[in-house]
Write an enzyme that holds these catalytic residues in place. Sequence first.
Site, PDB file in Angstrom:
ATOM      1  N   HIS A 107      -1.883  39.210 -16.103  1.00  0.00           N
ATOM      2  CA  HIS A 107      -3.149  38.896 -16.032  1.00  0.00           C
ATOM      3  C   HIS A 107      -3.348  40.179 -14.619  1.00  0.00           C
ATOM      4  O   HIS A 107      -1.935  40.720 -14.220  1.00  0.00           O
ATOM      5  CB  HIS A 107      -2.806  37.706 -14.617  1.00  0.00           C
ATOM      6  CG  HIS A 107      -2.096  37.736 -13.921  1.00  0.00           C
ATOM      7  ND1 HIS A 107      -0.624  37.867 -14.097  1.00  0.00           N
ATOM      8  CD2 HIS A 107      -1.675  37.606 -12.536  1.00  0.00           C
ATOM      9  CE1 HIS A 107       0.088  37.522 -13.670  1.00  0.00           C
ATOM     10  NE2 HIS A 107       0.027  37.648 -12.058  1.00  0.00           N
ATOM     11  N   ASP A 109      -4.112  40.398 -10.838  1.00  0.00           N
ATOM     12  CA  ASP A 109      -4.027  39.321  -9.729  1.00  0.00           C
ATOM     13  C   ASP A 109      -5.897  38.695  -8.961  1.00  0.00           C
ATOM     14  O   ASP A 109      -6.538  39.967  -8.221  1.00  0.00           O
ATOM     15  CB  ASP A 109      -3.888  39.189  -7.899  1.00  0.00           C
ATOM     16  CG  ASP A 109      -1.751  39.918  -8.563  1.00  0.00           C
ATOM     17  OD1 ASP A 109      -1.355  38.580  -9.638  1.00  0.00           O
ATOM     18  OD2 ASP A 109      -1.059  40.677  -7.804  1.00  0.00           O
ATOM     19  N   HIS A 263       0.139  42.497 -14.792  1.00  0.00           N
ATOM     20  CA  HIS A 263       1.714  42.088 -15.090  1.00  0.00           C
ATOM     21  C   HIS A 263       1.737  41.039 -15.324  1.00  0.00           C
ATOM     22  O   HIS A 263       1.528  39.792 -15.488  1.00  0.00           O
ATOM     23  CB  HIS A 263       1.732  42.276 -13.740  1.00  0.00           C
ATOM     24  CG  HIS A 263       1.098  41.307 -12.609  1.00  0.00           C
ATOM     25  ND1 HIS A 263      -0.187  42.262 -11.486  1.00  0.00           N
ATOM     26  CD2 HIS A 263       1.663  40.117 -11.758  1.00  0.00           C
ATOM     27  CE1 HIS A 263      -0.674  41.170 -10.952  1.00  0.00           C
ATOM     28  NE2 HIS A 263       0.767  40.200 -11.251  1.00  0.00           N
ATOM     29  N   ARG A 278       4.969  37.816  -1.250  1.00  0.00           N
ATOM     30  CA  ARG A 278       4.157  38.827  -1.881  1.00  0.00           C
ATOM     31  C   ARG A 278       2.874  38.583  -0.354  1.00  0.00           C
ATOM     32  O   ARG A 278       2.465  38.004  -0.104  1.00  0.00           O
ATOM     33  CB  ARG A 278       3.676  37.706  -2.691  1.00  0.00           C
ATOM     34  CG  ARG A 278       2.826  38.798  -3.238  1.00  0.00           C
ATOM     35  CD  ARG A 278       1.870  38.384  -5.239  1.00  0.00           C
ATOM     36  NE  ARG A 278       0.561  37.482  -4.523  1.00  0.00           N
ATOM     37  CZ  ARG A 278       0.159  37.378  -5.430  1.00  0.00           C
ATOM     38  NH1 ARG A 278       0.465  36.973  -6.839  1.00  0.00           N
ATOM     39  NH2 ARG A 278      -1.074  36.133  -4.749  1.00  0.00           N
TER      40      ARG A 278
HETATM   41  C1  SIN Z   1       2.947  37.714  -9.208  1.00  0.00           C
HETATM   42  O1  SIN Z   1       1.765  37.501 -10.483  1.00  0.00           O
HETATM   43  O2  SIN Z   1       2.340  38.069  -8.835  1.00  0.00           O
HETATM   44  C2  SIN Z   1       3.875  37.375  -9.683  1.00  0.00           C
HETATM   45  C3  SIN Z   1       4.551  37.927 -10.299  1.00  0.00           C
HETATM   46  C4  SIN Z   1       6.296  37.576 -10.133  1.00  0.00           C
HETATM   47  O3  SIN Z   1       6.500  36.581  -9.806  1.00  0.00           O
HETATM   48  O4  SIN Z   1       7.012  38.699 -11.055  1.00  0.00           O
END
Ligand code: SIN
Length: 282
Positions: A107, A109, A263, A278
């Site tokens: 995806h 974000d 990602h 994050r």
């Molecule tokens: C995310 O999708 O923001 C998380 C990615 C991760 O935990 O590696």
Amino acid sequence: MGQKGPRFAVSISVTPIAGALGAEIGDVNVADDLDDDTIADIRRALLDHQVIFFRDQTLDVERHKSFTRAFGELFVHPNFQFGQENPEIVYVRREPGDEKILGQGWHADTTMMAKPPMGAILYAMEVPPTGGDTLFANQYLAYEALSAGMKRLLEPLHAVHNDTRVAGPNLDLNDKRASQVRDDENWRPTENLHPVVRIHPETGQKHLFVNPIYVHRFDGMTEAESQPLLNYLYDHAVRPEFTCRFSWRRGSIAFWDNRCTLHLAVHDSHDHVRHMQRTQIA
Ligand code: SIN
């Protein structure tokens, strides 16, 4: 846009980690008050490599937020609001026994928003001894590798993005994972259209912009009509030669350009905790 070697950077070192995208940044402590040249070098490295990584950093919440603010306004994710002290921080937490994890499908974000965040900065606080890596895929390369005919077909299309697969009362995600998301009855879905091929506002390069978590169909078509072509694009977008893989250590940071990458968090931490902090940039 392919992978490039280091350029422009004067205050930092920039070392590519794969042929497609991704570079490790050295000679910088991101918790310091960084000068304008260093911030410009980091932004240049992000645009050149789509995702950049830092090692051995120490970030508390305030330092994480101030480093993020150097690149734009802090984004507040609507699906992670529980009245917490720092609404801009999302904790990506994985506990032993979790059946699901946040981000386990490919995806970009938060693409249900009218203006999805430009980037995210993920900081590792606790990581498993092995596993728990994150994969990234370069969507400039994915677009460039399409045939001229497919590019012409996609050019006028818009995709419908919404968040009904990742939040809301009808999902059982909160029972299956430690990372909690809004599932209250007052939650309402957010839906917006985005071009399937977008032009990056800073590089001027075209890239593919669809992902299987948020996209439901092409505008003006049914889901059944859209799905075959979407499935083709989802597979194509993450071909191994468009990707890189990052193995975390405690204190590592990944900073990705959310406009031109996808990602995925690999769900293989097994009996171990993985705990990340994050921020997102509006
Ligand atoms: C995310 O999708 O923001 C998380 C990615 C991760 O935990 O590696």
